[in-house]
Design a protein around this motif. Structure first.
Motif, short mmCIF file in Angstrom:
data_model
loop_
_atom_site.label_atom_id
_atom_site.label_comp_id
_atom_site.label_asym_id
_atom_site.label_seq_id
_atom_site.Cartn_x
_atom_site.Cartn_y
_atom_site.Cartn_z
N LEU A 1 0.83 -1.20 0.00
CA LEU A 1 0.00 0.00 0.00
C LEU A 1 0.87 1.26 0.00
O LEU A 1 0.69 2.15 -0.84
CB LEU A 1 -0.93 0.01 1.21
N PHE A 2 1.83 1.32 0.92
CA PHE A 2 2.65 2.53 1.02
C PHE A 2 3.59 2.70 -0.17
O PHE A 2 3.97 3.82 -0.50
CB PHE A 2 3.37 2.57 2.36
N GLU A 3 3.90 1.61 -0.85
CA GLU A 3 4.68 1.69 -2.08
C GLU A 3 3.84 2.29 -3.21
O GLU A 3 4.37 3.02 -4.06
CB GLU A 3 5.13 0.27 -2.45
N LEU A 4 2.55 2.01 -3.22
CA LEU A 4 1.69 2.42 -4.34
C LEU A 4 0.95 3.73 -4.13
O LEU A 4 0.44 4.31 -5.09
CB LEU A 4 0.71 1.30 -4.67
N ILE A 5 0.88 4.24 -2.92
CA ILE A 5 0.18 5.50 -2.67
C ILE A 5 0.75 6.64 -3.54
O ILE A 5 -0.03 7.40 -4.12
CB ILE A 5 0.18 5.86 -1.17
N PRO A 6 2.07 6.78 -3.66
CA PRO A 6 2.58 7.83 -4.54
C PRO A 6 2.12 7.68 -5.99
O PRO A 6 1.89 8.68 -6.68
CB PRO A 6 4.11 7.70 -4.43
N VAL A 7 1.96 6.46 -6.45
CA VAL A 7 1.47 6.22 -7.81
C VAL A 7 0.04 6.73 -7.94
O VAL A 7 -0.31 7.40 -8.93
CB VAL A 7 1.54 4.71 -8.16
N VAL A 8 -0.78 6.45 -6.93
CA VAL A 8 -2.17 6.92 -6.95
C VAL A 8 -2.21 8.45 -6.94
O VAL A 8 -2.99 9.06 -7.68
CB VAL A 8 -2.96 6.33 -5.75
N LYS A 9 -1.36 9.07 -6.13
CA LYS A 9 -1.31 10.54 -6.09
C LYS A 9 -0.90 11.12 -7.44
O LYS A 9 -1.49 12.09 -7.91
CB LYS A 9 -0.34 11.01 -5.00
N GLU A 10 0.10 10.51 -8.06
CA GLU A 10 0.54 10.98 -9.39
C GLU A 10 -0.58 10.85 -10.41
O GLU A 10 -0.79 11.75 -11.23
CB GLU A 10 1.76 10.17 -9.85
N GLU A 11 -1.30 9.73 -10.38
CA GLU A 11 -2.39 9.54 -11.32
C GLU A 11 -3.51 10.54 -11.08
O GLU A 11 -4.09 11.07 -12.02
CB GLU A 11 -2.93 8.11 -11.26
#
Length: 124
Positions: A108-118
């Protein structure tokens, strides 16, 4: 003719996102924004229930949180949450879930920045 199809980050489940948002960037941005607003409190509640060792409360929290991941293309996390939820049944000690829960949180914490960027790209 220009193709205006939004291409999601490859770390997200683009097929699922395309199926629910149907290339409606405004609707997708709203979904991403709602997730980003809500997940910190929900994760904190989940973490607290894990720390207190209340298996039933933890199961309820992860059940409630589980579907939200799919709305931002994190269907793998939805699946991990499902496994954790199923493993809550019949256990007394929450420590049995340590490895599953740690894997879930790390992903989850690895992918949160990806979600923010999207989310930012959808709003651009």
């Amino acid at each position: 003719m220009q193709n205006n199809t939004f291409i999601y980050d490859q770390r997200l489940d683009a097929d699922f996102l395309d199926s629910i948002y149907e290339n409606d960037k405004e609707y997708a941005a709203f979904g991403f924004e709602q997730f980003l607003k809500g997940y910190p409190d929900q994760i904190n509640e989940l973490e607290q229930s894990f720390k207190t060792g209340d298996v039933n409360n933890f199961r309820q929290k992860i059940h409630k949180l589980k579907p939200t991941f799919s709305f931002v293309g994190l269907t793998d996390l939805t699946a991990k949450a499902e496994i954790i939820e199923k493993n809550c049944h019949g256990i007394v000690e929450i420590a049995v879930l340590d490895d599953l829960y740690l894997d879930f949180k790390n992903k989850l914490f690895e992918l949160i920045p990806v979600v923010k960027e999207e989310c930012d790209r959808l709003n651009a």
